[in-house]
Design an enzyme around this catalytic site. Structure first.
Site, PDB file in Angstrom:
ATOM      1  N   THR A 243       0.846  -1.190   0.000  1.00 16.30           N
ATOM      2  CA  THR A 243       0.000   0.000   0.000  1.00 16.30           C
ATOM      3  C   THR A 243       0.884   1.243   0.000  1.00 16.30           C
ATOM      4  OG1 THR A 243      -0.185   0.007   2.421  1.00 16.30           O
ATOM      5  CG2 THR A 243      -1.854  -1.207   1.190  1.00 16.30           C
ATOM      6  N   GLU A 244       0.420   2.274  -0.668  1.00 16.90           N
ATOM      7  CA  GLU A 244       1.238   3.466  -0.870  1.00 16.90           C
ATOM      8  C   GLU A 244       0.743   4.697  -0.128  1.00 16.90           C
ATOM      9  OE1 GLU A 244       1.078   3.901  -5.068  1.00 16.90           O
ATOM     10  OE2 GLU A 244       2.194   2.047  -5.488  1.00 16.90           O
TER      11      GLU A 244
ATOM     12  N   SER B 169      -0.265  -5.594   8.544  1.00 18.71           N
ATOM     13  CA  SER B 169      -0.051  -4.239   9.046  1.00 18.71           C
ATOM     14  C   SER B 169      -0.648  -4.196  10.439  1.00 18.71           C
ATOM     15  CB  SER B 169      -0.724  -3.224   8.111  1.00 18.71           C
ATOM     16  OG  SER B 169      -0.427  -1.898   8.527  1.00 18.71           O
TER      17      SER B 169
ATOM     18  N   ASP C 136      -4.125  -2.663  12.836  1.00 18.53           N
ATOM     19  CA  ASP C 136      -5.571  -2.818  12.732  1.00 18.53           C
ATOM     20  C   ASP C 136      -6.188  -1.856  11.724  1.00 18.53           C
ATOM     21  OD1 ASP C 136      -5.781  -4.833  14.832  1.00 18.53           O
ATOM     22  OD2 ASP C 136      -5.185  -3.209  16.178  1.00 18.53           O
ATOM     23  N   GLY C 137      -5.537  -0.733  11.474  1.00 13.02           N
ATOM     24  CA  GLY C 137      -6.091   0.251  10.563  1.00 13.02           C
ATOM     25  C   GLY C 137      -6.232  -0.270   9.143  1.00 13.02           C
TER      26      GLY C 137
ATOM     27  N   GLU D  69      -9.581  -0.621   6.695  1.00 15.69           N
ATOM     28  CA  GLU D  69      -9.707  -0.174   5.314  1.00 15.69           C
ATOM     29  C   GLU D  69     -10.261  -1.283   4.419  1.00 15.69           C
ATOM     30  OE1 GLU D  69      -6.485   1.636   3.297  1.00 15.69           O
ATOM     31  OE2 GLU D  69      -5.840   2.850   5.010  1.00 15.69           O
TER      32      GLU D  69
ATOM     33  N   ASP E 227      -4.087   6.851  21.615  1.00 15.16           N
ATOM     34  CA  ASP E 227      -3.876   6.191  20.329  1.00 15.16           C
ATOM     35  C   ASP E 227      -3.439   7.190  19.265  1.00 15.16           C
ATOM     36  OD1 ASP E 227      -3.861   4.475  18.207  1.00 15.16           O
ATOM     37  OD2 ASP E 227      -5.915   3.783  18.444  1.00 15.16           O
TER      38      ASP E 227
ATOM     39  N   ARG F  51       5.004   3.117  21.953  1.00  8.03           N
ATOM     40  CA  ARG F  51       4.373   4.424  21.741  1.00  8.03           C
ATOM     41  C   ARG F  51       3.155   4.597  22.640  1.00  8.03           C
ATOM     42  NH1 ARG F  51       0.559   3.751  16.298  1.00  8.03           N
ATOM     43  NH2 ARG F  51      -0.731   5.330  17.314  1.00  8.03           N
TER      44      ARG F  51
ATOM     45  N   GLY G 109      -8.507   2.300  15.666  1.00 10.39           N
ATOM     46  CA  GLY G 109      -7.280   3.079  15.703  1.00 10.39           C
ATOM     47  C   GLY G 109      -7.227   4.216  14.712  1.00 10.39           C
TER      48      GLY G 109
END
Length: 391
Positions: A54-55, A79, A81-82, A86, A178, A191, A345
């Site tokens: 993905t870009e 990746s 959860d985001g 999608e 988050d 993070r 997220g």
């Protein structure tokens, strides 16, 4: 409609999958991890793949909207959860959404939170692990090819937006952590720890109204005019919801408090690979975990809750400000400009929102084929998905 109702055969052998990988997710090492940890296991298990990077934001959403899904036995999302958010929303935006959402999905963790992968890992009976160990476990599940149905959370907003969640909606403290910790993405899961301490130092409250439909009060009789505001939209009918401009139905519970530290609607066991948020067990199909923390909790108590959450011990803290209830639907209406929503997220503007769980709505690679019992009466028998060649 329970799109993933009934049982389903495992993925075939040999198996063809499309891998959608975000090379910038987490610490930015997803592609390297795919080559070192995933690719060898797939080769041994006779799983062939096409890898697509993905870009940009929503690239995966655009790709699955246009993809010929008949080419693939499953879609693999590597990746955080985001990206799964999608993909699911892209599938639900297709003209053939009823068929598209039945394409099996697989989550391979390479982001910061990896909550969905951690939950699948938990349901498979594995110990709680992180990073490469979690990735290896989830890849092995793909190689085993077993599928299980998963719930889908349908969300409606005051501005007329309709979207779908595979994991959670958070408002207040959790959402702020988050999203504010995004600038520390290179730290990986650390993070969130750093973000938690920073937000604790500037702890604030959020004013709003919360109402929900508890599992135990769900009735078989649906509202007389279900989801009138949704008729022009595609997707499953949210039969428990009425338009946001109307009061919630009388059999809903309205929370008397108006000041919160956080509100969390969670479909699964984990909120992160080291955040075992729902140790009380997997919700029945068609239900979700609803947590909220009332204003007045001290910084020390809140910190203690979050530290205990790593091992799922936070519910043992007997914190009077923490409330938990399993629900099938909810409505949350912010009353001030503080805070944001995070859906799986991903940022969503702060406005009135309501949601309902649709049981067993899509298929995911999992460690077992059993689904939880339904939390609510079914109006009609679950529909079995069509044969794989029609997907």
């Amino acid at each position: 409609m329970d799109a993933a109702g009934g049982s389903r055969n495992p993925l075939p052998r040999p198996c063809r999958v499309l891998v959608l990988l975000n090379p910038r997710g987490g610490k930015g090492k997803a592609l390297q991890l795919f080559r070192s940890h995933v690719q060898p296991l797939l080769a041994q298990a006779d799983v062939s793949y096409t890898l697509t990077l993905t870009e940009r934001r929503n690239h995966a959403r655009e790709l699955v909207r246009a993809e010929d899904l008949r080419r693939w036995d499953a879609l693999v999302v590597m990746s955080g959860d985001g990206l799964m958010h999608e993909v699911v929303n892209g599938l639900m935006e297709r003209p053939d959404w009823e068929t598209a959402i039945q394409k099996p999905l697989c989550s391979l963790p390479a982001g910061s939170g990896n909550a969905l992968a951690a939950s699948v890992n938990h349901y498979a009976g594995y110990e709680q692990v992180t990073n490469e160990d979690l990735l290896t476990n989830c890849t092995r599940l793909l190689c085993r090819r077993l599928l299980a149905p998963m719930d889908l959370l349908s969300l409606q907003t005051a501005s007329g937006q309709r979207l779908f969640s595979v994991l959670s909606l958070a408002w207040g403290f959790i959402a702020d952590v988050d999203l504010e910790s995004e600038k520390f993405r290179r730290l990986g899961e650390m993070r969130f720890t750093l973000g938690t301490f920073l937000r604790l130092a500037a702890l604030r409250t959020y004013q709003g109204s919360l109402a929900y439909l508890p599992v135990e009060t769900v009735v078989s009789k649906m509202p007389p005019c279900p989801a009138r505001a949704q008729r022009a939209q595609q997707g499953p009918v949210d039969a428990h919801l009425v338009p946001l401009e109307e009061a919630v139905p009388s059999h809903w519970t309205v929370v008397p408090e108006q000041d919160f530290v956080l509100v969390l609607a969670l479909l699964h066991s984990h909120l992160g690979s080291e955040m075992f948020a729902a140790p009380m067990g997997r919700c029945a199909a068609g239900a979700m975990h609803l947590f909220y923390v009332r204003a007045g909790v001290s910084r020390a108590t809140l910190l203690r809750l979050f530290l205990a959450m790593e091992k799922g011990r936070h519910m043992e803290c007997d914190c009077p400000y923490l409330v938990y209830v399993p629900v099938v639907a909810f409505r949350l209406e912010p009353k001030d400009r503080k805070g944001v929503f995070a859906v799986d997220g991903e940022l969503m503007i702060s406005e009135a929102v309501q949601g309902q769980v649709h049981p067993n709505y899509f298929w995911m690679v999992s460690g077992c084929r059993e689904s939880p019992p339904s939390a609510e009466p079914q109006a009609s028998p679950s529909r079995r998905p069509p044969p794989a060649e029609h997907l």
